[in-house]
Design a protein around this motif. Structure first.
Motif, mmCIF file in Angstrom:
data_model
loop_
_atom_site.group_PDB
_atom_site.id
_atom_site.type_symbol
_atom_site.label_atom_id
_atom_site.label_comp_id
_atom_site.label_asym_id
_atom_site.label_seq_id
_atom_site.Cartn_x
_atom_site.Cartn_y
_atom_site.Cartn_z
ATOM 1 N N ALA A 283 78.349 9.673 -2.723
ATOM 2 C CA ALA A 283 77.498 9.370 -3.875
ATOM 3 C C ALA A 283 76.042 9.221 -3.444
ATOM 4 O O ALA A 283 75.754 8.837 -2.310
ATOM 5 N N ILE B 245 80.420 2.353 -2.173
ATOM 6 C CA ILE B 245 80.278 1.930 -3.562
ATOM 7 C C ILE B 245 81.424 1.013 -3.955
ATOM 8 O O ILE B 245 81.282 0.115 -4.788
ATOM 9 N N GLU C 257 78.275 9.375 -8.628
ATOM 10 C CA GLU C 257 79.456 8.567 -8.377
ATOM 11 C C GLU C 257 80.655 9.067 -9.210
ATOM 12 O O GLU C 257 81.785 9.124 -8.719
#
Lengths: 410, 410
Positions: B197, B352, B248
């Motif tokens: 991401a 993330i 993402e």
């Protein structure tokens, strides 16, 4: 306040140490109260390296891209000299061709300058700033692409800039200390001239003297820019004399012959038994002109049977191309056979005084024949004459004429 | 029709043979029906050579002139690649920063792109022309001077250009085949990631991964430019896979920790017995910020007598300057003594998934302490945490975390 353009060639800016030396030459002129623009070439060897890469990428490279690549050489030198000047307390900034701008036509690779906008540079003068201008390059305004002026073009950049900003003089710094009566490597008694007229210099440059590019002398002559050729290897604090290229009127004691030039880059082509009829010259020379091949000396000898032998010269770089072209159009022209020679040389004597003196060339023909030098062809103009001879006799012929016209140093 | 920006760095264009190889990569994409703009760096080594000359001309060189000198490197490559493309039948032209133009602010030497006018380049696409764009450079419109973006700026040029011309993707060709879970030279079991991401990549680049310049990832993230890191050493006819940096949402199976980054370019400074009063942090960190010194990790430990020990890190390049500055303002701040260390390293874990998983960092602290790695300082953010450790333990710590979070290749 006097205004000066100074130009430094590749050997004068070959490395950073030499660039620093150039900065000291510039500082001397600034300290003397002059407004100075400096035109610089690429560091010596750089242009060849860049050209080599273009050729390696494609033998028949795009001239537009070639210009973008090759112009980078002068860009580097201009920035470095500006830095070196600032370092010794002289305010300076670099100007690339597209920044001034120096506008040219779109003949990429050998563009001609059309106009120079000197406003930004002059504005810099008012702030006490030296302008360091990248030579050899310009910009084609309509396309916005970088152009270059062709080899040696930095001389032309300098003289054209001097005309544009109304400089009092253009100083060309080179690796010799001026213009000589002939090449000192061939005639050790050759002398540096203090002054030489624009017209004479133009002939000398055209006829083989390599100190200045022909086009730069043309520009200097048209715009009457006094141009001073001098050495960058002099001590910046105490420079020596050079040669001033100036108006005829500014030369007090004009000589009959000022200098002897020579060129080995000649080739001769002879067409035998050409039909001696109207239009045959055009049939030979038009196709050559269309192929971009310059023809220099032309001699025609008419034979008894109404045919003629035609001899002419081309640059030796064009020889093979010219020969092949003529072979191809042999039937259109109508000739019996063709012969060629690359081992020929052209020797020329130049002098404004020839205008008012008869028999100058005749004395040369006699002197050369007395030394057994065979003359293959002759051309004359108002202020010069040239003879085409066997290359092996070049040095002998140059020395003979140099002495004959009283040019030898005491 | 899909539109692609391809970017090739210095080692990918190190010589004309490598440039030809790049041309083959470009041809593959053109043959696949894509509109292509290529961004190129200078031939490897060239920028260092040019920077070296600037420094030789003046240790404190003018950034404006530096930019004019250094930008010539990309100019050469752009022209040569255009020639190489034409040679294999792909119409192409070079675009320099001032030609597009790529407009920047006037922070010479590390300028930021403000706008890119892609109209000319898109116009070229409509004629079937590949645009070869010189990376790393731009122009400051008001002054008309060349600017450069700072080291590694060609990545940023490429991503910003992709945003400006609405390209579907930006392919960054480099000497590795993608982004790895960590440096494979330290952890042989490191794996190439298929996708990562933007936010993760930004942290990785900031924290020491050298594959992409931080600024370029920022631009890619802001403008949502899918950016593909891949190898220029692949066979142009049959290239391998790389790593896609993307949103993402486009990553199907997010992991808690995606990668481990590390940096040895850290230095630690500790101020002992700082008065624990309001405003003392400002007294320490404001002068550092004003001197352009970035402070990273900060740890404060309050002692029993109302004084505090303050530890923080700076880039090792700034260490001496920071130390000297603090010594000078010691009395203003009020501290007893100062200690520093350059033999420290920062090891970071990025992912993330940390957002939704508690205790991720705590597991690391335990694992490191079990291996005897002393943690000098800790910082955390939403998607990463970093520990400062003795430099000698760098490899051990990186391998420990790489295994801990299941990143080792099978």
């Amino acid at each position: 306040m006097s205004r000066l353009v100074m130009k430094f060639g590749g050997t004068s800016v070959a490395n950073v140490e030499r660039i620093r030396n150039v900065a000291r030459h510039v500082k001397r002129e600034v300290d003397a109260g002059r407004e100075v623009a400096v035109v610089v070439s690429a560091m010596s060897g750089k242009t060849n390296e860049l050209v080599g890469w273009c050729k390696e990428a494609a033998p028949l490279y795009d001239q537009k891209e070639y210009d973008a690549v090759v112009a980078s050489g002068e860009q580097v030198t201009a920035g470095l000299l500006a830095i070196a000047l600032q370092e010794i307390g002289v305010p300076a900034r670099s100007w690339l061709g597209w920044q001034a701008p120096i506008c040219t036509n779109d003949t990429h690779g050998s563009a001609r300058i059309e106009s120079i906008d000197g406003a930004g540079i002059i504005d810099g003068f008012s702030r006490g700033e030296v302008a360091v201008v990248a030579g050899f390059q310009g910009v084609h305004k309509e396309s916005g692409r970088i152009t270059t002026l062709g080899r040696g073009g930095s001389d032309t950049s300098a003289v054209a800039l001097a005309a544009a900003i109304h400089a009092d003089r253009c100083d060309i710094y080179t690796d010799v200390d001026g213009v000589y009566t002939t090449d000192p490597r061939v005639v050790p008694k050759a002398r540096r001239m203090d002054r030489v007229a624009f017209e004479e210099m133009l002939e000398m440059a055209s006829l083989g003297a390599k100190v200045l590019q022909v086009r730069s002398v043309e520009v200097a002559m048209v715009h009457k820019v006094p141009t001073y050729v001098r050495s960058s290897f002099d001590d910046p604090a105490n420079p020596g004399e050079g040669t001033l290229i100036c108006n005829e009127e500014d030369i007090v004691e004009a000589q009959v012959v000022t200098g002897i030039a020579f060129s080995r880059d000649e080739a001769q082509i002879t067409l035998r038994r050409v039909a001696d009829k109207p239009g045959v010259a055009a049939a030979v020379f038009m196709p050559l002109a269309e192929a971009g091949i310059n023809v220099d000396m032309i001699v025609q000898v008419v034979s008894e049977d109404g045919n003629t032998d035609m001899t002419f010269t081309v640059g030796s770089a064009d020889y093979e191309r010219a020969y092949a072209l003529l072979e191809k159009i042999k039937d259109d022209i109508g000739f019996a056979s063709m012969a060629g020679a690359k081992d020929v040389a052209k020797v020329s004597a130049i002098g404004i005084g020839m205008r008012s003196h008869a028999g100058v060339a005749a004395r040369a023909f006699r002197a050369l024949s007395e030394r057994g030098v065979n003359i293959r062809a002759i051309t004359t103009s108002e202020i010069k004459f040239s003879v085409l001879i066997d290359e092996a006799y070049t040095e002998l012929a140059v020395r003979t004429l140099h002495s004959l016209y009283g040019l030898d140093a005491a």
